[in-house]
Design an enzyme around this catalytic site. Structure first.
Site, PDB file in Angstrom:
ATOM      1  N   GLU A   1       1.211   2.073   3.056  1.00 20.58           N
ATOM      2  CA  GLU A   1       0.171   2.331   4.231  1.00 20.58           C
ATOM      3  C   GLU A   1       0.918   3.028   5.477  1.00 20.58           C
ATOM      4  O   GLU A   1       0.344   3.952   5.996  1.00 20.58           O
ATOM      5  CB  GLU A   1      -0.332   1.116   4.853  1.00 20.58           C
TER       6      GLU A   1
ATOM      7  N   ARG B   1      -8.367   3.017   4.179  1.00 22.23           N
ATOM      8  CA  ARG B   1      -7.203   3.447   4.825  1.00 22.23           C
ATOM      9  C   ARG B   1      -6.931   4.775   4.695  1.00 22.23           C
ATOM     10  O   ARG B   1      -5.753   5.340   4.412  1.00 22.23           O
ATOM     11  CB  ARG B   1      -5.925   2.643   4.246  1.00 22.23           C
TER      12      ARG B   1
ATOM     13  N   SER C   1       1.190  -4.397   8.150  1.00 23.58           N
ATOM     14  CA  SER C   1       0.935  -4.483   6.750  1.00 23.58           C
ATOM     15  C   SER C   1       1.542  -2.957   6.250  1.00 23.58           C
ATOM     16  O   SER C   1       1.117  -1.923   6.554  1.00 23.58           O
ATOM     17  CB  SER C   1      -0.515  -4.381   6.464  1.00 23.58           C
TER      18      SER C   1
END
Length: 337
Positions: free
Chosen positions: A333, A163, A237
C-alpha cells in the site's frame, strides 16, 4: 512558498529514513501551486508529490523535486441537509475528524487516527473499519501542472477503488491538490460491524455509542495494535489486503478453515494480508534493522538505523513467502520510491 535545494527528507517520512532530494518545494495556497506549475522545468524531473510521508518508503536519495502541500484552513460551504467542509490539503485528516465531531458533523468517525494529510487522503483513498474516504469526498481542487490552471474535480471522476484512484495512475504527478471538500452528515449513524468495534464498545458497557465514544474506541483499538511513529518508524499498514477469486478462497479455506475473510462480491473475497504474513511466521521477526511489528503483522518497522533498502528487502522476502505458501501476491500500500 518554500523552495530549497538538497533538502533533508527525514522529517517528511514516518519511517524516519535519512534521505535527501535535489529540490524541495512547499506551497501554502492555490496561488503558490499555480506559480509552481509555471516555474518547473525538465531539470526538475522526476517529481514526487507527498503528503505527511506516512505512506512513503524512500529507498534512497531522490534525484528530483519533491513537492509538499501546506495549505491550511477549513470552510463550511453548505449547511443544508449535509455539511460540505472544504479543507486545505495540508491539514491533518485526524484533526479534521476531531473538529467535525465537535461540530456535530458525522461519517468519518471510523477513520480516526489514520495518519496523513487531507490532500493525500484523496490520492490514496484511505480507509479503515469499513469506511473509505471516497464515501465522503465531494470534490477535489487542484492545479493541473500540464496547463497551470486551477480545476475542481468531482469525486465521481476520480475512479476511486480500494486504496486506489486515478491520482495513482494516469493522473500521477499531474495535479497539485489544494483543497478537498468532504460531505458530512448532521445525523450520526454508527458503523460498528467491522472488526472488533462492537465487542470493544460493549465491553465498555455501551451499546449505543455517541460519535465521540466511537472515535475514542477506534483510537484505542488502533493504538493497541499500531506503533507510534514518534517512537518507532513505520508507515502504518504496509500491504493492501488482497482480494482473490472465490475459487482460490474456497481451495484455501479447505486447508485453513479459520481463515478470516470479508465478502467483496459474488466472485471475490478479501483476505487480511496481516493474517497471511503471520501464517508465514513473520510476525515479530526482523531482517537486519527492519522488522515486522510484534502486535500486527501488517506493519513493517524501522528498528533503528534501517535504510530504505533494508525495509524494501524485508517487504520482498515477505511477499515471496506469502506467494509460495498461498499462491497470493500481496502488493504494498506504501508508495515505494
Amino acid at each position: 512558498m518554500k523552495d530549497l535545494l538538497h533538502y533533508d527528507l527525514t522529517a517528511h517520512n514516518t519511517f524516519g529514513i535519512h534521505a535527501h532530494c535535489r529540490r524541495f518545494i512547499e506551497y501554502a495556497s492555490a496561488e503558490d501551486a499555480v506559480q509552481i506549475a509555471s516555474m518547473l522545468t525538465p531539470d526538475d524531473m522526476p517529481l514526487l508529490i507527498i503528503g505527511e510521508g506516512s505512506n512513503l518508503l524512500l529507498r534512497g536519495d531522490f534525484e528530483g523535486t519533491v513537492i509538499h502541500a501546506a495549505v491550511r484552513g477549513c470552510t463550511v460551504l453548505d449547511r443544508g441537509g449535509d455539511v460540505l467542509l472544504r479543507c486545505g490539503a495540508g491539514e491533518t485528516v485526524d484533526d479534521i475528524i476531531d473538529h467535525a465531531i465537535t461540530q456535530g458533523w458525522h461519517g468519518a468517525e471510523n477513520l480516526s487516527l489514520i495518519p496523513g494529510e487531507v490532500g493525500a487522503s484523496a490520492v490514496q483513498n484511505i480507509g479503515a473499519y469499513g469506511v473509505e474516504v471516497c464515501e465522503l469526498i465531494h470534490t477535489v481542487e487542484a492545479v493541473d501542472l500540464s496547463t497551470g490552471e486551477l480545476t475542481t474535480i468531482p469525486a465521481s471522476d476520480c475512479q476511486y477503488a480500494y486504496r486506489d484512484s486515478r491520482f495513482k495512475h494516469e493522473w500521477k504527478n499531474r495535479f497539485l491538490i489544494t483543497h478537498v471538500t468532504y460531505r458530512l452528515s448532521k445525523q450520526f449513524i454508527p458503523r460498528l460491524d467491522y472488526g472488533n468495534i462492537r465487542s470493544f464498545i460493549q465491553e465498555k458497557g455501551c451499546d449505543e455509542p455517541t460519535a465521540r465514544q466511537l472515535r475514542d474506541a477506534i483510537i484505542a483499538i488502533r493504538r493497541d495494535k499500531l506503533p507510534d511513529v514518534k517512537v518507532i518508524g513505520n508507515a502504518g499498514s504496509f500491504f493492501v489486503n488482497p482480494v482473490v477469486p472465490r475459487s482460490l478462497f474456497v481451495k484455501l479455506q479447505q486447508q485453513y478453515p479459520d481463515m478470516p475473510h470479508y465478502e467483496v462480491g459474488v466472485d471475490r473475497v478479501k483476505i487480511p494480508a496481516g493474517w497471511l504474513i503471520q501464517q508465514c511466521g513473520w510476525k515479530g521477526r526482523n531482517l537486519g534493522r527492519a522488522g515486522v511489528y510484534e502486535r500486527q503483522a501488517l506493519i513493517l518497522v524501522n528498528r533503528g538505523g534501517a535504510t530504505g533498502e533494508d525495509i524494501f528487502r524485508l517487504c520482498e522476502a515477505i511477499r515471496q513467502d506469502v506467494f509460495t505458501r498461498f499462491g497470493i501476491t500481496i502488493r504494498p500500500e506504501v508508495n515505494i520510491v
